[in-house]
Design an enzyme around this catalytic site. Sequence first.
Site, mmCIF file in Angstrom:
data_model
loop_
_atom_site.group_PDB
_atom_site.id
_atom_site.type_symbol
_atom_site.label_atom_id
_atom_site.label_comp_id
_atom_site.label_asym_id
_atom_site.label_seq_id
_atom_site.Cartn_x
_atom_site.Cartn_y
_atom_site.Cartn_z
ATOM 1 N N HIS A 10 -4.238 9.664 -31.906
ATOM 2 C CA HIS A 10 -5.083 10.840 -32.131
ATOM 3 C C HIS A 10 -5.019 11.272 -33.585
ATOM 4 O O HIS A 10 -4.097 10.902 -34.319
ATOM 5 C CB HIS A 10 -4.569 12.027 -31.293
ATOM 6 C CG HIS A 10 -4.829 11.895 -29.834
ATOM 7 N ND1 HIS A 10 -3.881 12.281 -28.902
ATOM 8 C CD2 HIS A 10 -5.887 11.454 -29.143
ATOM 9 C CE1 HIS A 10 -4.375 12.073 -27.692
ATOM 10 N NE2 HIS A 10 -5.582 11.566 -27.807
ATOM 11 N N CYS A 32 0.894 18.407 -28.236
ATOM 12 C CA CYS A 32 0.236 17.899 -27.033
ATOM 13 C C CYS A 32 0.592 18.694 -25.795
ATOM 14 O O CYS A 32 -0.120 18.642 -24.799
ATOM 15 C CB CYS A 32 0.667 16.454 -26.776
ATOM 16 S SG CYS A 32 0.218 15.346 -28.093
#
Lengths: 691, 244
Positions: B166, B233
């Site tokens: 990511h 996250c």
Amino acid sequence: MRRWHVCSEMSATVSGSPGRISRSFTQSIPDMTLYGDVGTMRALRTAQRPRMDIRSAAALYFCVSVLMKRAKGQYLFFQVCDHLNLLEKDYFGLSFKDNTEQSCWLDPTKDIKRQIRNSQWQFVFSVKFYPPDPSQLTEDITRYLLCLQLRQDIASGRLPCSFVTHALLGSYTLQAELGDHDPEEHRLDYISDFQFAPNQTKELEEKVVELHKSHRGMTPAQADTQFLENAKKLSMYGVDLHHAKDSEGVDIMLGVCANGLLIYKDRLRINRFAWPKILKISYKRSNFYIKIRPGEAEQFESTVGFKLPNHRAAKRVWKVCVEHHTFFRLVSTEQPTKTKFLTLGSKFRYSGRTQAQTRQASSLIDRPTPYFQRTSSKRISRSLDGGIALHLLCLCVTGTLGLVSNGSMSSALLNETSLYEIPVHRLSLKLRVQGENIYVRHSNLMLEDLDKTQEDVLKHQASISELKRSFMEATPEPRPSQWDKRLTGSPATSLRLQAHGVRVLVLGIRTPPQTLRMPLSLCSAEKLVYSGCSFKCGCVLSLSCSLARYFFKRALKCSETKSCQAAHNFDMASPTLTKTVGINAESRSCVAVRVLRLDGNGDGEPGVLMTAQTITSESLCTTTTTHITKTLKGGLSETRIEKRIVITGDSDIDHDQALAQAIKEAKEQHPDMSVTRVVVHKETELAEDED
Amino acid sequence: MSGFGCFTHAVVRAVPQSLARDALRSGGLEVDLLKVQEEYEEYVSVLKHRLGLEVLELPADEALPDCVFVEDAAVVCGDTALVSRPGAQSRRRETEAVKAALTELGLNIVEMTDESATLDGGDVLFTGREFFVGLSKRTNQRGAEILADAFKDYAVSTVPVQDALHLKSFCSMAGPGLIAIGSSEAANFSAKFDVRLICDVCIYICVFEKLKDHMLIPVTNQEKAKVDGGLTCCSVLINMKKNI
């Protein structure tokens, strides 16, 4: 009874006049000697000056008679600002739609007429440079005008924002215009006339009202300030978008703003170039290029290229970048290098003040806050072309009456017809509309498109027959009888033929000028010209330069074969020809032929003048002046020859023959050169018309 | 940019047992589930007690081994929550519970229903002024467009992400106007974007050691890192304070 001055611009036209930065605004009244006595004009102007009355309802429309000679864009712009009582003018500008429906800024340094040409005489007052920090503007009225513009931007979708932001900005609008929320006076429907978003829902309106209630006690100026504080943060605030394609042909949008150049693809920003990172911006043909400073890890500069739809679009983007960069980044505008001779490529530079300069000037503003009324934006015209919604002042400049202010602004403005006296311009064009007899109106494109290659020209030539064919099919073939019909009073209908970007003007010639009373629809100079000038009809094509060249070549051929009766009769007339007026039994025609040999590479740098000589020769009825100049450009020499042939004779002179003859002679004398430009003027002497 | 980085609430989700075996990962290391649990608890404790956030804990779902990484399920900015469509097929259903929680908090919910769009919240970096969306294996152009539509006030710029999972695998906001970015990625990032343009305050691309003005609370993340889990996250941070 009026006396007509002979247009004395011929020499200027013949030698070409590159755009010059105008001297400071001293011209307050256009050359009114042609229209009446100056005293009346002045009196009219001051007397009719309307009181400050800004209402937000419709765009500012200006209907300016085509007869307003030599008035520069600045003149009109200053008039508007005057009426609006606006001092911080530098952020604003006047725009108009050109013949391709593209919005263009009115260059303040150039003649209005030259810029408008065939387009509609309809101007919109809008924000040109969006200040990144509106709170630093000195006057409230400036902020108010900025708010009006932003409201328009938001309502039209040009400035996207979230639901909450729409509601918030809307609530500040209400607070500014209506004051504190009054539950008795303000029911839910009181705001339905306002437009806060492109798609306004009930939900949005409710939210607006809810927020409006919370602003109790805020003054209009404060509400405007809050409005701007929120609006300035929006990502598309002050971003001027242009459609383009990247080097791989992918559709993108180029955005120019105060910070630099932004690249968007599908509403996503894929790249950005801050001004400090850009070393050079340029355009060539329909491509736009930027040279980027090397990054930390890189050694060399890189160039990024974009493809614009056409040459004009590329130039437009370039101009917008130049202007934004100069305004926001520079402390003062650079002085343009004085060039004596025509240089290739545009020497356009932003001619106004920079933000730094205007801020400095603004800090000196020391007047009491001008009072102005904010009336409800109820009558925002949805069909605005993006300008500030101001209900205004229609300033009509007519040939005879001068500046007249029409306070009432109805939506029927566009359909209004008024009667004006219009002196008819004389144009020395012979008109025939059959087959190949197409008269070409020369434009300055000659200069702009010099970077076209031979192949491009040939390609254009190949498509010319197609053009002509479609033109012929499109023409409703106006006849004299139709003209008479029009003259007697029916509203002029616009004969606008658009065939492959070719526009047609219908003009007339060779008739005694008469003051013509005819219905004139405002906001349409095209109609003005159309209806104001002709008795015999014909067609004039305004074509690209390559097309013009085509006709040149045909003419040359014609003269070579000595069959001047061939169908390709044409006159090359410059745009300033429209200013030639007057009749006489005796007329003189001036045919100027410019012949040019380009040795150099013509890359835009001014050359060094080597030699110049003028030769004059006279015969019985002609006087020929030849002006030869040799310049050194980038190591190569370029010779320019301008021949000015003045033919004196009766009005029955055969212009075509004279032209062909002149061209032929020029070619004979300089066989290795080619004709690049032919300008025909009709010079006439003072006469009294029969009133 | 005042108020940036201030949050009142956090949404987290418990660790499923299936994470040890079935969570998506790039490496092949063994994961100690117990250690993951410990890390998670410490994390939540810091959010609750050190930072004073109100934490909504969602229950784990064994069928969704990656469900602890709630960040990928939604993007919250202001009062709007965009419920995403995670790039990995196995993670699609994670959004249901997160959506319910956000709805309960009273946020405006925007759903990504377009089947050609994928977006992981871990690819979205909000600087306070604009969004950066990493185009990675999990997030595509269409997903970025839908995000742009959901948050119309802000510019949305795309960043190609190649060597990491990511965007936020190698960078994050380290304070108002400050992006912290891994040194290997720094060059790429600044080359694509004039990172200094983001705001008037200078942005420095720096390594964590340079953050002298900040209070750093160390929280271990070693185990989760084995399944490509970062610190951000594990939570969705929300500011519920009305600032209008």
